[in-house]
Design a protein around this motif. Structure first.
Motif, PDB file in Angstrom:
ATOM      1  N   LEU A 108     -12.893  10.983  -0.408  1.00 17.21           N
ATOM      2  CA  LEU A 108     -11.652  11.708  -0.119  1.00 17.21           C
ATOM      3  C   LEU A 108     -10.502  10.772   0.198  1.00 17.21           C
ATOM      4  O   LEU A 108      -9.347  11.042  -0.159  1.00 17.21           O
ATOM      5  N   THR A 109     -10.785   9.691   0.906  1.00 14.44           N
ATOM      6  CA  THR A 109      -9.713   8.753   1.243  1.00 14.44           C
ATOM      7  C   THR A 109      -9.127   8.087   0.009  1.00 14.44           C
ATOM      8  O   THR A 109      -7.989   7.614   0.035  1.00 14.44           O
ATOM      9  N   LYS A 110      -9.900   8.053  -1.055  1.00 14.30           N
ATOM     10  CA  LYS A 110      -9.401   7.472  -2.301  1.00 14.30           C
ATOM     11  C   LYS A 110      -8.730   8.513  -3.184  1.00 14.30           C
ATOM     12  O   LYS A 110      -8.148   8.174  -4.205  1.00 14.30           O
ATOM     13  N   THR A 111      -8.839   9.789  -2.772  1.00 11.25           N
ATOM     14  CA  THR A 111      -8.216  10.851  -3.557  1.00 11.25           C
ATOM     15  C   THR A 111      -6.699  10.770  -3.409  1.00 11.25           C
ATOM     16  O   THR A 111      -6.178  10.614  -2.314  1.00 11.25           O
ATOM     17  N   ARG A 112      -6.034  10.870  -4.482  1.00 11.86           N
ATOM     18  CA  ARG A 112      -4.574  10.739  -4.447  1.00 11.86           C
ATOM     19  C   ARG A 112      -3.960  12.041  -3.922  1.00 11.86           C
ATOM     20  O   ARG A 112      -4.553  13.108  -4.007  1.00 11.86           O
ATOM     21  N   ARG A 113      -2.762  11.935  -3.402  1.00 15.21           N
ATOM     22  CA  ARG A 113      -2.086  13.079  -2.810  1.00 15.21           C
ATOM     23  C   ARG A 113      -1.692  14.101  -3.873  1.00 15.21           C
ATOM     24  O   ARG A 113      -1.683  13.825  -5.069  1.00 15.21           O
ATOM     25  N   LEU A 114      -1.353  15.275  -3.382  1.00 18.35           N
ATOM     26  CA  LEU A 114      -0.966  16.360  -4.267  1.00 18.35           C
ATOM     27  C   LEU A 114       0.207  15.929  -5.133  1.00 18.35           C
ATOM     28  O   LEU A 114       1.246  15.497  -4.639  1.00 18.35           O
ATOM     29  N   GLY A 115       0.016  16.046  -6.443  1.00 16.71           N
ATOM     30  CA  GLY A 115       1.087  15.716  -7.366  1.00 16.71           C
ATOM     31  C   GLY A 115       1.180  14.247  -7.688  1.00 16.71           C
ATOM     32  O   GLY A 115       1.876  13.863  -8.616  1.00 16.71           O
ATOM     33  N   SER A 116       0.494  13.358  -6.917  1.00 15.02           N
ATOM     34  CA  SER A 116       0.605  11.935  -7.198  1.00 15.02           C
ATOM     35  C   SER A 116      -0.145  11.557  -8.447  1.00 15.02           C
ATOM     36  O   SER A 116      -0.037  10.427  -8.913  1.00 15.02           O
ATOM     37  N   GLY A 117      -0.916  12.500  -9.002  1.00 17.03           N
ATOM     38  CA  GLY A 117      -1.608  12.231 -10.247  1.00 17.03           C
ATOM     39  C   GLY A 117      -0.684  12.252 -11.444  1.00 17.03           C
ATOM     40  O   GLY A 117      -1.132  11.991 -12.561  1.00 17.03           O
ATOM     41  N   ILE A 118       0.605  12.581 -11.260  1.00 13.88           N
ATOM     42  CA  ILE A 118       1.556  12.553 -12.363  1.00 13.88           C
ATOM     43  C   ILE A 118       1.773  11.109 -12.781  1.00 13.88           C
ATOM     44  O   ILE A 118       2.176  10.263 -11.966  1.00 13.88           O
ATOM     45  N   ALA A 119       1.495  10.825 -14.015  1.00 15.66           N
ATOM     46  CA  ALA A 119       1.629   9.453 -14.501  1.00 15.66           C
ATOM     47  C   ALA A 119       3.078   8.996 -14.433  1.00 15.66           C
ATOM     48  O   ALA A 119       3.993   9.711 -14.838  1.00 15.66           O
ATOM     49  N   GLY A 120       3.300   7.814 -13.887  1.00  8.62           N
ATOM     50  CA  GLY A 120       4.627   7.229 -13.838  1.00  8.62           C
ATOM     51  C   GLY A 120       5.486   7.690 -12.688  1.00  8.62           C
ATOM     52  O   GLY A 120       6.671   7.335 -12.622  1.00  8.62           O
ATOM     53  N   LEU A 121       4.918   8.471 -11.750  1.00  4.51           N
ATOM     54  CA  LEU A 121       5.723   8.976 -10.646  1.00  4.51           C
ATOM     55  C   LEU A 121       6.197   7.858  -9.726  1.00  4.51           C
ATOM     56  O   LEU A 121       7.201   8.015  -9.029  1.00  4.51           O
ATOM     57  N   GLU A 122       5.506   6.729  -9.759  1.00  7.84           N
ATOM     58  CA  GLU A 122       5.934   5.608  -8.917  1.00  7.84           C
ATOM     59  C   GLU A 122       7.259   5.028  -9.379  1.00  7.84           C
ATOM     60  O   GLU A 122       7.888   4.234  -8.660  1.00  7.84           O
ATOM     61  N   ALA A 123       7.725   5.414 -10.564  1.00  6.96           N
ATOM     62  CA  ALA A 123       9.030   4.933 -11.037  1.00  6.96           C
ATOM     63  C   ALA A 123      10.174   5.565 -10.266  1.00  6.96           C
ATOM     64  O   ALA A 123      11.304   5.088 -10.332  1.00  6.96           O
ATOM     65  N   VAL A 124       9.881   6.620  -9.527  1.00  9.08           N
ATOM     66  CA  VAL A 124      10.896   7.288  -8.699  1.00  9.08           C
ATOM     67  C   VAL A 124      10.779   6.740  -7.289  1.00  9.08           C
ATOM     68  O   VAL A 124       9.769   6.955  -6.611  1.00  9.08           O
ATOM     69  N   ALA A 125      11.800   6.027  -6.833  1.00 10.44           N
ATOM     70  CA  ALA A 125      11.734   5.356  -5.539  1.00 10.44           C
ATOM     71  C   ALA A 125      11.912   6.329  -4.376  1.00 10.44           C
ATOM     72  O   ALA A 125      11.339   6.111  -3.304  1.00 10.44           O
ATOM     73  N   ASP A 126      12.690   7.386  -4.556  1.00  7.17           N
ATOM     74  CA  ASP A 126      12.987   8.292  -3.454  1.00  7.17           C
ATOM     75  C   ASP A 126      11.773   9.181  -3.170  1.00  7.17           C
ATOM     76  O   ASP A 126      11.314   9.940  -4.044  1.00  7.17           O
ATOM     77  N   GLU A 127      11.244   9.068  -1.939  1.00  7.08           N
ATOM     78  CA  GLU A 127      10.051   9.816  -1.568  1.00  7.08           C
ATOM     79  C   GLU A 127      10.301  11.322  -1.597  1.00  7.08           C
ATOM     80  O   GLU A 127       9.428  12.104  -1.979  1.00  7.08           O
ATOM     81  N   ARG A 128      11.495  11.762  -1.202  1.00  5.39           N
ATOM     82  CA  ARG A 128      11.798  13.194  -1.175  1.00  5.39           C
ATOM     83  C   ARG A 128      11.810  13.786  -2.584  1.00  5.39           C
ATOM     84  O   ARG A 128      11.288  14.883  -2.807  1.00  5.39           O
ATOM     85  N   LEU A 129      12.381  13.044  -3.528  1.00  2.89           N
ATOM     86  CA  LEU A 129      12.403  13.537  -4.900  1.00  2.89           C
ATOM     87  C   LEU A 129      11.005  13.517  -5.509  1.00  2.89           C
ATOM     88  O   LEU A 129      10.653  14.414  -6.286  1.00  2.89           O
ATOM     89  N   ARG A 130      10.205  12.512  -5.139  1.00  2.65           N
ATOM     90  CA  ARG A 130       8.819  12.484  -5.614  1.00  2.65           C
ATOM     91  C   ARG A 130       8.061  13.709  -5.102  1.00  2.65           C
ATOM     92  O   ARG A 130       7.281  14.325  -5.837  1.00  2.65           O
ATOM     93  N   SER A 131       8.280  14.053  -3.837  1.00  4.50           N
ATOM     94  CA  SER A 131       7.607  15.224  -3.277  1.00  4.50           C
ATOM     95  C   SER A 131       8.060  16.493  -3.996  1.00  4.50           C
ATOM     96  O   SER A 131       7.248  17.387  -4.274  1.00  4.50           O
TER      97      SER A 131
END
Length: 418
Positions: free
Chosen positions: A235-258
């Protein structure tokens, strides 16, 4: 009766006489006869004057709608108090469709409106002019008694206009147009919908975490501590809700990522896949709360429309592709779906128009998102438009783009920032 006067010569001798006489009459009787004619003429003149005064009085009374001077003064005072004391715009149009009254709020919402000018497309929005034209019968008779309401776009504003006929003592006085600014209502509704979406996503996540906790508790109660430990590590290795979207790390703003994660969860519930393109690059943060609200409103409307279009497109794998690019200090957004595209791209940003099958503009919820997104973009000095297809058979649906200047902060987060 008569009189004689002698005529004298130069030497004083009488050479003749002048005799003047008149027939004697009853002077009282003559005076009475003359008085009768005078009185008859005066009576005739008085009668004609009274009749004319009565006709003019009735006509004037009808023109002022049977009001007395005190009532007219009170009505004028009440009109000033009411017209300039309300937040809604009020426009008075006479039966000839000439603007006679416009309060301050109406002038702010419709800057081109002018007194004593025709209510035409030069001074009012075309939709409102059409409403006024339809409010009258085809034969030029009195307007119907019912009021009509329609949503109208005026520049960057979304307005709700109500046209109501005005009558008094069966006299057709024209129309009263009430204008309400719905722009803020739409923005608040959009924010409320986003809050509900976030609440729904959190509810799903809480339910998922509750199930996992029950699983852990069951393993511990069964004495399978080793399996419980392995399950917790997994479970600790499970990614957060929605973080499975490929390339989401390209968005720096945490609020917009959420926000994108919440939209991805909503789309997933409808069996639509939300993807972030490989070309997306947003290293800057949003500049503040207002920037976040505008960005979320524009992006949320585009995503909601794209998800509905993807579902209606009939694809076996409905999906939505998002491009987010930070270019020259402005955020560029492009949303593409796998739907059937716009049936009439020229009307895509018309208020109330929707190319989705079964969409009913009168029921609300359709034909508002794209006009609102364009209004917000233009308010920031940007624009919203229909983009070209990406050239791929999968992404052959509609592409809607928006440019939002001023929403990004000039400061770039450090590489260690989350």
């Amino acid at each position: 009766a008569g009189a004689k006067v002698p005529i004298f010569a130069e030497d004083g001798t009488v050479v003749g006489e002048v005799s003047v006489g008149f027939e004697q009459q009853d002077l009282a009787r003559q005076w009475l006869l003359d008085a009768r004619w005078g009185l008859a003429a005066a009576a005739l003149a008085a009668g004609v004057g009274a009749a004319a005064a009565m006709i003019l009085s009735r006509r004037l009374h009808r023109q002022i709608l049977g009001l007395e001077p005190a009532e007219i003064a009170a009505m004028a005072a009440d009109q000033e108090a009411v017209l300039h004391g309300v937040d809604e715009g009020v426009i008075g149009v006479d039966p000839d469709l000439i603007v006679r009254v416009a309060n301050r709020a109406a002038r702010e919402m419709l800057p081109l409106v002018a007194l004593d000018e025709p209510a035409d497309a030069e001074h009012l929005p075309a939709e409102l002019v059409e409403m006024l034209a339809l409010a009258r019968t085809q034969d030029g008779g009195p307007p119907p008694d019912e009021a009509s309401t329609r949503t109208v776009v005026a520049g960057e504003r979304v307005l709700v206009c109500t046209v109501r006929p005005v009558r008094r003592q069966r006299a057709d006085l024209g129309f009263a147009v009430v204008v309400r600014d719905r722009t803020h209502v739409q923005t608040i509704s959009r924010e409320l919908a986003d809050a509900r979406a976030l609440t729904s996503a959190l509810r799903i996540q809480r339910h998922e975490f509750s199930n996992r906790l029950h699983t852990i508790a069951g393993l511990i109660d069964a004495g399978a501590a080793h399996e419980a430990s392995d399950y917790v590590r997994a479970l600790t290795k499970t990614r957060r809700l929605g973080s499975g979207i490929a390339g989401l790390e390209a968005v720096a703003d945490e609020r917009l990522r959420s926000f994108i994660s919440v939209k991805a969860a909503q789309a997933h519930e409808k069996s639509v896949t939300l993807q972030l393109s490989d070309e997306s690059a947003m290293p800057s943060l949003l500049s503040g709360q207002a920037a976040l609200q505008d960005t979320a409103t524009v992006l949320g409307n585009l995503l909601d429309n794209a998800v509905r279009a993807a579902l209606a497109g009939g694809s076996t794998t409905p999906a939505v592709l998002v491009d987010l690019v930070d270019h020259e200090g402005a955020l560029h957004v492009a949303v593409t779906d796998t739907g059937a595209g716009f049936t009439d791209p020229e009307r895509a940003f018309d208020l109330g128009y929707s190319s989705l099958p079964g969409a009913d503009p009168e029921a609300g919820g359709h034909g508002i998102g794209l006009p609102l997104a364009r209004r917000i973009a233009r308010a920031r000095g940007g624009e919203a438009w229909i983009g070209s297809a990406r050239g791929s058979q999968q992404w052959s649906g509609a592409t809607v783009c928006a440019r939002l200047p001023g929403v990004l902060s000039p400061e770039t987060p450090s590489p260690d920032a989350p």
